[in-house]
Design a protein around this motif. Structure first.
Motif, mmCIF file in Angstrom:
data_model
loop_
_atom_site.group_PDB
_atom_site.id
_atom_site.type_symbol
_atom_site.label_atom_id
_atom_site.label_comp_id
_atom_site.label_asym_id
_atom_site.label_seq_id
_atom_site.Cartn_x
_atom_site.Cartn_y
_atom_site.Cartn_z
ATOM 1 N N THR A 164 -11.278 -11.584 -2.317
ATOM 2 C CA THR A 164 -11.929 -10.481 -3.022
ATOM 3 C C THR A 164 -11.173 -9.160 -2.912
ATOM 4 O O THR A 164 -11.459 -8.234 -3.685
ATOM 5 C CB THR A 164 -13.383 -10.282 -2.532
ATOM 6 N N CYS A 165 -10.230 -9.071 -2.005
ATOM 7 C CA CYS A 165 -9.417 -7.854 -1.910
ATOM 8 C C CYS A 165 -8.034 -8.061 -2.529
ATOM 9 O O CYS A 165 -7.631 -7.307 -3.427
ATOM 10 C CB CYS A 165 -9.269 -7.430 -0.447
ATOM 11 N N MET A 208 -4.592 -5.808 0.218
ATOM 12 C CA MET A 208 -4.805 -5.081 -1.038
ATOM 13 C C MET A 208 -3.884 -3.876 -1.128
ATOM 14 O O MET A 208 -3.291 -3.600 -2.181
ATOM 15 C CB MET A 208 -6.262 -4.637 -1.118
ATOM 16 N N ASN A 252 -10.435 1.043 -1.136
ATOM 17 C CA ASN A 252 -10.007 0.554 0.167
ATOM 18 C C ASN A 252 -11.005 1.042 1.224
ATOM 19 O O ASN A 252 -12.194 1.123 0.941
ATOM 20 C CB ASN A 252 -8.567 0.981 0.452
ATOM 21 N N LYS A 310 -8.179 -5.728 3.229
ATOM 22 C CA LYS A 310 -7.880 -4.433 2.622
ATOM 23 C C LYS A 310 -6.434 -4.015 2.856
ATOM 24 O O LYS A 310 -5.831 -3.336 2.010
ATOM 25 C CB LYS A 310 -8.838 -3.369 3.167
ATOM 26 N N SER A 318 -7.232 -8.045 -6.890
ATOM 27 C CA SER A 318 -6.274 -7.036 -7.339
ATOM 28 C C SER A 318 -5.173 -7.654 -8.185
ATOM 29 O O SER A 318 -4.777 -7.097 -9.216
ATOM 30 C CB SER A 318 -5.675 -6.315 -6.122
ATOM 31 N N GLN A 369 -5.377 4.244 -4.491
ATOM 32 C CA GLN A 369 -6.504 3.737 -3.720
ATOM 33 C C GLN A 369 -7.339 4.895 -3.168
ATOM 34 O O GLN A 369 -6.790 5.900 -2.717
ATOM 35 C CB GLN A 369 -6.020 2.896 -2.535
ATOM 36 N N VAL A 406 -16.332 -6.499 -3.418
ATOM 37 C CA VAL A 406 -15.813 -7.159 -2.216
ATOM 38 C C VAL A 406 -16.921 -8.033 -1.641
ATOM 39 O O VAL A 406 -18.106 -7.710 -1.746
ATOM 40 C CB VAL A 406 -15.338 -6.127 -1.173
ATOM 41 N N TYR A 438 -12.111 -7.766 7.444
ATOM 42 C CA TYR A 438 -12.143 -6.682 6.447
ATOM 43 C C TYR A 438 -10.810 -5.949 6.410
ATOM 44 O O TYR A 438 -10.238 -5.709 5.343
ATOM 45 C CB TYR A 438 -13.283 -5.738 6.817
ATOM 46 N N GLN A 467 -12.348 -12.424 2.279
ATOM 47 C CA GLN A 467 -11.786 -11.081 2.170
ATOM 48 C C GLN A 467 -10.444 -11.104 1.443
ATOM 49 O O GLN A 467 -10.144 -10.218 0.637
ATOM 50 C CB GLN A 467 -11.642 -10.454 3.551
#
Length: 253
Positions: A116-117, A165, A144, A162, A121, A185, A94, A158, A113
């Protein structure tokens, strides 16, 4: 009863990070061969690869931008050539950034974010799920955070990434479950890592007051949960969001 990942190949994204390195060692100690992904720290990746070789497992290092589908697909091909098809994908990488209020947070931090999240995925699923479907076995484990249940000030970028995600993983669990692929997760609390041990910052009394177990968890405890979900012991668990936070957050029914 023990966790046995013999003859499995695991990919950990961000494997050189504070939590990733312990996940890599733990899965290797359970018998898995390990694809060590890194973004920029090639020296640390090489050291980790050598450690895993010392356990008698196969390992290789792979550099890729996890926000690029093309680079993830290329990495998949390289892993398959060197280690075989990936059975276990741990999405741990992340982007790091400075937390602040919504009014002050830079828009690009929200984008980083999301990339990368959420997109990591999606790209990992596109690249690695087809081989899992073909072999009728696979594991996706996303890292997570307890923050998605806290929603404290300064956590917005963040939490947004998440939470996105989380949505991807829940849907993916339903879409590929019929192929005996589980999608889960692990949500760490504020975890003690090598950085804390080096800086002697393991204890935070103010944080620990809110934790029922009255302590911070360790990187090894996070890795243990990942290893469990990656194993056949968790063969009938999918779509789960598992806090490893000492009870600091508790999903309700």
């Amino acid at each position: 009863m023990h966790i046995d990942l013999t003859n499995r190949t695991a990919l950990i994204t961000g494997a050189t990070g504070q939590l990733g390195r312990v996940m890599a060692r733990t899965l290797a100690n359970c018998g898995a061969n390990v694809a060590v992904h890194y973004n920029s720290n090639s020296a640390r990746a090489s050291e980790l690869m050598d450690e895993i070789h010392g356990y008698g497992r196969r390992a290789a290092i792979f550099q890729a931008d996890i926000t690029s589908l093309e680079e993830i697909v290329a990495m998949k091909d390289q892993i398959k050539e060197q280690l075989g098809s990936v059975d276990i994908v741990v999405a741990n990488a992340v982007a790091q950034y400075q937390w602040t209020t919504i009014l002050e947070q830079a828009p690009e931090d929200y984008a980083s974010q999301f990339d990368t999240c959420v997109m990591q995925s999606v790209y990992l699923a596109k690249a690695f799920a087809p081989d899992m479907i073909a072999q009728k076995w696979g594991r996706f484990v996303g890292i997570n955070t307890e923050c998605v249940m806290q929603n404290f000030p300064s956590q917005s970028a963040y939490v947004a990434g998440k939470r996105g995600m989380d949505g991807v993983y829940r849907v993916l669990a339903k879409e590929i479950g019929e192929h005996q692929i589980t999608v889960n997760q692990v949500a760490p609390g504020w975890t003690i890592s090598d950085r804390d041990r080096e800086n002697h910052t393991e204890v935070s009394e103010s944080y620990q007051l809110s934790v029922p177990l009255k302590r911070r968890g360790t990187d090894q405890e996070i890795a243990n949960a990942v290893a469990f979900l990656a194993s056949d012991l968790a063969s009938f668990i999918t779509g789960a969001y598992l806090p490893v936070s000492g009870g600091n957050v508790m999903p309700a029914i």
